[in-house]
Design an enzyme around this catalytic site. Structure first.
Site, short mmCIF file in Angstrom:
data_model
loop_
_atom_site.label_atom_id
_atom_site.label_comp_id
_atom_site.label_asym_id
_atom_site.label_seq_id
_atom_site.Cartn_x
_atom_site.Cartn_y
_atom_site.Cartn_z
N LEU A 149 67.24 -41.67 67.10
CA LEU A 149 67.01 -41.60 65.66
C LEU A 149 68.27 -42.11 64.98
O LEU A 149 69.38 -41.85 65.45
CB LEU A 149 66.73 -40.16 65.21
N ASP A 150 68.10 -42.84 63.87
CA ASP A 150 69.28 -43.29 63.13
C ASP A 150 70.16 -42.10 62.77
O ASP A 150 69.69 -40.97 62.64
CB ASP A 150 68.85 -43.98 61.82
N LYS A 151 71.43 -42.37 62.59
CA LYS A 151 72.38 -41.32 62.24
C LYS A 151 71.86 -40.45 61.09
O LYS A 151 71.93 -39.22 61.14
CB LYS A 151 73.72 -41.95 61.85
N ARG A 264 61.87 -48.15 58.12
CA ARG A 264 62.64 -48.53 56.94
C ARG A 264 62.36 -49.98 56.54
O ARG A 264 62.16 -50.29 55.36
CB ARG A 264 64.13 -48.30 57.20
#
Length: 343
Positions: A149-151, A264
């Site tokens: 998962l993205d930061k 996104r």
């Protein structure tokens, strides 16, 4: 760079020579621009190795004279990664057994050590937490990261503790759930409302030409194009008009593929970027100025993309039992959604 020019994979940096570079040797100019990270001798080795491109073609002569306005791309060498060390970082553990561990990852926590984030990551935390229960991935005692998962994305994430769990889970994620053994659902707060309340975004992704750290929808003929499919459903609309002109919407996204930044980029591609996304939703930042208080201040101060991995289901690599885990959105996102709902 032209689609026919094949580049080696790696981290690329784009540079444009200004008037002060006119007539300089290529190696001298690059060493000056890239100092102190790369020495002149290292730059010369990169040039001779084909890692420096001009207009899509490699430049192999360090003595080449630079002309103002020329655009160069340089494949930077990967830094040598230090061995991750155990760190006592609190974890929200949803489930754990001898084979795997399921975490509710908070926003702000990087999953894996990398450039700029060698410490303070989920991997560092897991090495400390799991200790000797890690039986080894590839012969090394370390957690097996099978998806990320993205930061700044929160939510459910599974990590393997053994080699056999790592292999089975990696195969499941590589298959993207086509065999029915994997399910992933995210909640995203987006600007506006898609014209169709349910839909499928089938648009290939590749590196953005202007910034190689970003992804973009690209032609499927491009060499780096990767198929990307997102299924979305509008859960709730916010604003005075409960229709396609709504101010914002809460959307469920289910992944058929798992590309970097997929949700996104896809939501921005159809004109509804995630609220708080400073990378793919910059053009919508001024929309916050038209919101009433306190919502305007909340949106302006929201520090991340409004995205949460709510659901993850998979087949256990050993018992073959279907495991299903859900985590509610964290407080910051819940409060933001509630404030939009009060419009």
């Amino acid at each position: 760079m032209s689609g026919s020019d094949k580049q080696p994979a790696g981290a690329w940096k784009d540079l444009t020579a200004d008037s002060s570079a006119e007539g300089s040797r290529l190696d001298q100019w690059l060493a000056t621009v890239l100092a102190p990270d790369l020495s002149r001798s290292r730059v010369q080795a990169l040039i001779r190795g084909g890692a420096v491109h001009l207009n899509g073609a490699p430049v192999l002569e360090p003595k080449r004279k630079v002309a103002a306005g020329e655009h160069y791309s340089i494949e930077l060498p990967e830094p040598e990664a230090p061995e991750p060390q155990p760190e006592a970082i609190p974890l929200d553990i949803l489930y754990e057994d001898d084979e795997l561990i399921v975490i509710n990852k908070p926003a702000g926590l990087v999953v894996h050590p990398g450039a700029g984030n060698w410490t303070g990551t989920l991997v560092n935390a897991l090495i400390h937490h799991c200790g000797d229960t890690l039986s080894g991935i590839g012969g090394v005692r370390r957690p097996g990261i099978v998806h990320r998962l993205d930061k700044d994305t929160s939510g459910v994430l599974v990590v393997a503790k053994t080699d056999r769990a790592h292999r089975a889970l990696s195969e499941a994620f590589a298959d993207h759930g086509r065999s029915g053994n994997l399910e992933r659902a995210y909640e995203a707060l987006v600007w506006g409302t898609p014209a169709c309340l349910t839909g499928v975004i089938d648009a290939p992704l590749g590196r953005a030409s202007a910034d190689r750290t970003r992804r973009a929808v690209v032609s499927d003929e491009r060499e780096d194009a990767r198929r990307a499919v997102t299924h979305y459903t509008v859960l709730e609309r916010f604003g005075e008009r409960k229709d396609t002109d709504a101010v914002a919407a809460l959307v469920e996204c289910r992944l058929e593929t798992g590309r970097t930044h997929q949700i996104r980029v896809h939501m921005a591609h159809i004109g509804h970027p995630l609220i708080g996304d400073q990378t793919y939703g910059r053009a919508f930042r001024t929309k916050a100025n038209r919101l009433p208080e306190p919502l305007r201040e909340m949106v302006a101060a929201f520090p991340r993309q409004a995205l949460h991995a709510r659901l993850l289901a998979f087949r256990h690599p050993v018992s073959k039992e279907t495991m299903r885990f859900e985590a509610p959105p964290p407080q910051d996102l819940s409060e933001l959604v509630a404030t939009f709902a009060a419009l």
